[in-house]
Design a protein around this motif. Structure first.
Motif, short mmCIF file in Angstrom:
data_model
loop_
_atom_site.label_atom_id
_atom_site.label_comp_id
_atom_site.label_asym_id
_atom_site.label_seq_id
_atom_site.Cartn_x
_atom_site.Cartn_y
_atom_site.Cartn_z
N ALA A 106 -12.64 -29.06 138.68
CA ALA A 106 -12.31 -27.66 138.95
C ALA A 106 -12.18 -27.38 140.45
CB ALA A 106 -13.36 -26.74 138.33
N GLY A 107 -12.85 -28.17 141.27
CA GLY A 107 -12.75 -27.99 142.71
C GLY A 107 -11.68 -28.83 143.37
N ASP A 108 -10.92 -29.57 142.58
CA ASP A 108 -9.86 -30.45 143.10
C ASP A 108 -8.51 -29.76 142.90
OD1 ASP A 108 -7.90 -32.57 143.37
OD2 ASP A 108 -9.55 -33.99 143.16
N ALA A 109 -7.87 -29.38 144.00
CA ALA A 109 -6.63 -28.59 143.90
C ALA A 109 -5.56 -29.33 143.12
CB ALA A 109 -6.13 -28.25 145.30
N ALA A 110 -5.47 -30.65 143.27
CA ALA A 110 -4.43 -31.40 142.57
C ALA A 110 -4.65 -31.34 141.07
CB ALA A 110 -4.41 -32.85 143.05
N TYR A 111 -5.91 -31.47 140.64
CA TYR A 111 -6.16 -31.42 139.20
C TYR A 111 -6.02 -30.00 138.67
CZ TYR A 111 -7.49 -33.40 134.77
OH TYR A 111 -7.44 -33.85 133.48
N ALA A 112 -6.39 -29.02 139.45
CA ALA A 112 -6.21 -27.63 139.02
C ALA A 112 -4.74 -27.31 138.79
CB ALA A 112 -6.81 -26.68 140.05
N ASP A 113 -3.90 -27.78 139.69
CA ASP A 113 -2.45 -27.58 139.52
C ASP A 113 -1.93 -28.31 138.28
OD1 ASP A 113 -2.39 -26.02 141.79
OD2 ASP A 113 -1.61 -27.60 143.11
N PHE A 114 -2.40 -29.52 138.07
CA PHE A 114 -2.03 -30.29 136.89
C PHE A 114 -2.45 -29.55 135.62
CE2 PHE A 114 -3.66 -33.38 133.72
CZ PHE A 114 -2.47 -34.01 133.36
N SER A 115 -3.66 -29.03 135.60
CA SER A 115 -4.16 -28.31 134.43
C SER A 115 -3.27 -27.11 134.12
CB SER A 115 -5.60 -27.85 134.67
OG SER A 115 -6.45 -28.96 134.83
N ARG A 116 -2.92 -26.38 135.14
CA ARG A 116 -2.07 -25.21 134.94
C ARG A 116 -0.73 -25.63 134.36
NH1 ARG A 116 -0.68 -20.67 139.61
NH2 ARG A 116 0.73 -19.38 138.36
N ALA A 117 -0.14 -26.68 134.89
CA ALA A 117 1.19 -27.11 134.44
C ALA A 117 1.18 -27.56 132.98
CB ALA A 117 1.71 -28.24 135.33
N ILE A 118 0.20 -28.40 132.61
CA ILE A 118 0.23 -28.93 131.24
C ILE A 118 -0.17 -27.88 130.21
CG2 ILE A 118 -0.09 -31.32 131.98
CD1 ILE A 118 -2.95 -31.14 130.84
N LEU A 119 -1.06 -26.97 130.58
CA LEU A 119 -1.45 -25.93 129.64
C LEU A 119 -0.31 -24.92 129.43
CD1 LEU A 119 -5.14 -25.35 130.71
CD2 LEU A 119 -4.37 -26.27 128.52
N LYS A 120 0.39 -24.58 130.49
CA LYS A 120 1.54 -23.70 130.33
C LYS A 120 2.64 -24.36 129.50
CE LYS A 120 1.15 -20.42 134.14
NZ LYS A 120 1.87 -19.74 135.25
N ASP A 121 2.86 -25.65 129.74
CA ASP A 121 3.84 -26.39 128.93
C ASP A 121 3.41 -26.42 127.46
OD1 ASP A 121 5.31 -26.91 131.20
OD2 ASP A 121 4.73 -29.02 131.35
N ALA A 122 2.12 -26.65 127.23
CA ALA A 122 1.62 -26.72 125.85
C ALA A 122 1.76 -25.38 125.15
CB ALA A 122 0.16 -27.16 125.86
N ALA A 123 1.45 -24.29 125.86
CA ALA A 123 1.58 -22.96 125.26
C ALA A 123 3.04 -22.65 124.93
CB ALA A 123 1.00 -21.91 126.20
N ALA A 124 3.94 -23.03 125.83
CA ALA A 124 5.37 -22.80 125.56
C ALA A 124 5.84 -23.65 124.38
CB ALA A 124 6.18 -23.14 126.82
N HIS A 125 5.33 -24.87 124.27
CA HIS A 125 5.72 -25.76 123.18
C HIS A 125 5.26 -25.21 121.83
CE1 HIS A 125 6.66 -29.57 121.22
NE2 HIS A 125 5.45 -29.57 120.69
N ILE A 126 4.02 -24.77 121.75
CA ILE A 126 3.52 -24.27 120.47
C ILE A 126 4.18 -22.94 120.13
CG2 ILE A 126 1.50 -22.99 121.34
CD1 ILE A 126 1.57 -25.25 118.25
N ALA A 127 4.51 -22.13 121.14
CA ALA A 127 5.22 -20.87 120.88
C ALA A 127 6.61 -21.14 120.33
CB ALA A 127 5.29 -20.04 122.16
N ALA A 128 7.27 -22.19 120.84
CA ALA A 128 8.60 -22.53 120.35
C ALA A 128 8.55 -23.00 118.89
CB ALA A 128 9.21 -23.62 121.23
N ILE A 129 7.49 -23.70 118.52
CA ILE A 129 7.33 -24.11 117.12
C ILE A 129 7.18 -22.88 116.24
CG2 ILE A 129 5.76 -25.25 115.50
CD1 ILE A 129 5.23 -27.34 117.69
#
Length: 239
Positions: free
Chosen positions: A94-117
């Motif tokens: 949570a304190g690592d900016a690179a992983y925080a950015d990664f988390s945001r990207a994959i979770l937003k992608d996942a939410a968009a994917h499930i919404a499209a289904i």
């Protein structure tokens, strides 16, 4: 054997604990890193894990504390009440900016994917919305966002958790049982107002009996944990 050619023994050995394998390969040099990448690609061909590969590509950008947290913990992906008291690697991440950015990207992608289904834009297949091997990566990303209490997380978890628990239409199946249960455990162990609301919504909508039973077990502990967390506002939020 070339560096990018691996045996099935290599695939099993290198990929079962790939965070530890990465640290060892980084010390050994480029050939060892190429061998690990080849092993992960071979494992992906047998057992799809696209998000795990995205995370692997991120590892060189992480600080040493983050890498050690991933490598040391047996609970890197899935986390449950049985793990409470051990160090959650998501706390360090949570304190690592690179992983925080990664988390945001994959979770937003996942939410968009499930919404499209759910919108009928993608075909629905029970338990196939996400690779089972990737559910731990998504669940850890959600815990990272929860530890940070990032504002963007609220609308993402409000979509992702309920919709991953219930099939489009009237079927009693679920798009991903493994992710539904992993997210439920995450809400229980490090809840936010938004993730607790998403858990309640999921319980109102879920039709799969097994998923419902698991999520019901998460609800009261999550409510209790959120009350405790709210009493310590100085510990909430990283950014």
């Amino acid at each position: 054997m070339m560096a990018n050619e691996v045996s099935m023994d290599d695939v099993r050995h290198l990929t079962e604990q790939h965070y530890q394998s990465f640290l060892q390969a980084r010390l050994a040099g480029a050939k060892a890193l190429a061998r690990l990448d080849a092993a992960m690609q071979a494992r992906h061909a047998l057992l799809p894990m696209p998000l795990t590969l995205r995370e692997l590509a991120l590892l060189p950008q992480l600080c040493d504390a983050s890498l050690l947290a991933l490598a040391r913990s047996p609970h890197g992906g899935h986390w449950s009440r049985d793990d409470i008291g051990d160090m959650d690697p998501a706390m360090a991440l949570a304190g690592d900016a690179a992983y925080a950015d990664f988390s945001r990207a994959i979770l937003k992608d996942a939410a968009a994917h499930i919404a499209a289904i759910h919108a009928g834009q993608l075909p629905y297949v029970a338990d196939a919305a996400f690779a089972t091997a990737d559910s731990g990566v998504l669940a850890r990303a959600a815990r990272v966002a929860s530890y940070r209490d990032d504002a963007w997380f609220a609308p993402v978890i409000a979509t992702l958790l309920p919709q991953v628990c219930v099939a489009p239409g009237t079927a009693k199946s679920a798009p991903s049982q493994s992710l539904a249960m992993a997210l439920g455990h995450g809400v229980e162990t490090i809840p936010t107002q938004a993730s607790l609301a998403a858990l309640r919504t999921a319980l109102e909508q879920v039709r799969h009996a097994g998923v419902r039973k698991k999520l019901e077990r998460n609800l009261k502990p999550a409510e209790k944990a959120l009350r405790a967390r709210s009493a310590l506002p100085g510990l909430i939020g990283v950014s």
